[in-house]
Motif scaffolding. Structure first.
Motif, PDB file in Angstrom:
ATOM      1  N   VAL A  31       0.826  -1.171   0.062  1.00 49.31           N
ATOM      2  CA  VAL A  31      -0.170   0.023   0.089  1.00 49.31           C
ATOM      3  C   VAL A  31       0.942   1.158  -0.047  1.00 49.31           C
ATOM      4  N   LEU A  35       1.405   4.275  -2.991  1.00 47.39           N
ATOM      5  CA  LEU A  35       1.293   5.732  -2.754  1.00 47.39           C
ATOM      6  C   LEU A  35       2.425   6.399  -3.303  1.00 47.39           C
ATOM      7  N   LEU A  50      -5.909   5.699  -1.463  1.00 44.35           N
ATOM      8  CA  LEU A  50      -4.781   4.966  -0.657  1.00 44.35           C
ATOM      9  C   LEU A  50      -4.812   5.817   0.877  1.00 44.35           C
TER      10      LEU A  50
END
Length: 165
Positions: A31, A35, A50
């Protein structure tokens, strides 16, 4: 002298818990990595998916160096400061990313991810960071989980800060 079955069961459970934690850490790392990629591409749609709208943000460093918050709020464009993580490491329930731009800028980000969304950012600029956690088995004992890479300390006079999680 044999191995007690209770010991095997405990070890298996502990190993299983470690594997689950490692898997979660790996997902959280993905994740955070996504980003940084979205920010580099100036992909605001992915960035907004996100990052939680109520992102909790902490900053330590010179006020003029709040680059990540300015990027996340749209106050500045990515071209002002480019975050190129040199490492992205799951640490407990957090993810630590660090990078540097020559000898003038060292940064570390400590991200919290819940259910695939970034909920907290602790941003450290021109500050060395050590992440520690309390040892639940031994009172008042702390264990170091992560530390800024001293080989990359191009500015040896930067302040150190300890983050206890």
């Amino acid at each position: 002298m044999g191995i007690d079955q209770d010991e095997i069961s405990t070890e298996t459970t502990t190993l299983g818990e470690l594997l689950v934690a490692e898997n979660i850490g790996s997902r959280h790392r993905k994740v955070v990595k996504a980003l940084y990629k979205a920010l580099a591409l100036e992909d605001t749609s992915t960035t907004s998916k996100l990052v939680a709208p109520d992102l909790e943000w902490w900053f330590h460093g010179p006020r003029h160096s709040q680059h990540m918050m300015r990027m996340l709020t749209g106050e500045s464009r990515h071209v002002e400061f480019k975050f190129r993580p040199r490492s992205i490491t799951p640490v407990g329930d957090r993810v630590v990313a660090e990078g540097w731009e020559g000898s003038k800028a060292y940064w570390a980000h400590v991200w919290s991810v819940k259910e695939g969304m970034i909920t907290q950012l602790r941003e450290y600029f021109n500050t060395w960071v050590t992440v520690i956690v309390g040892n639940s088995e031994v009172e008042d004992e702390m264990m170091k989980l992560w530390q800024s890479d001293p080989r990359e300390r191009s500015q040896p006079s930067l302040p150190d800060i300890v983050l206890a999680i």
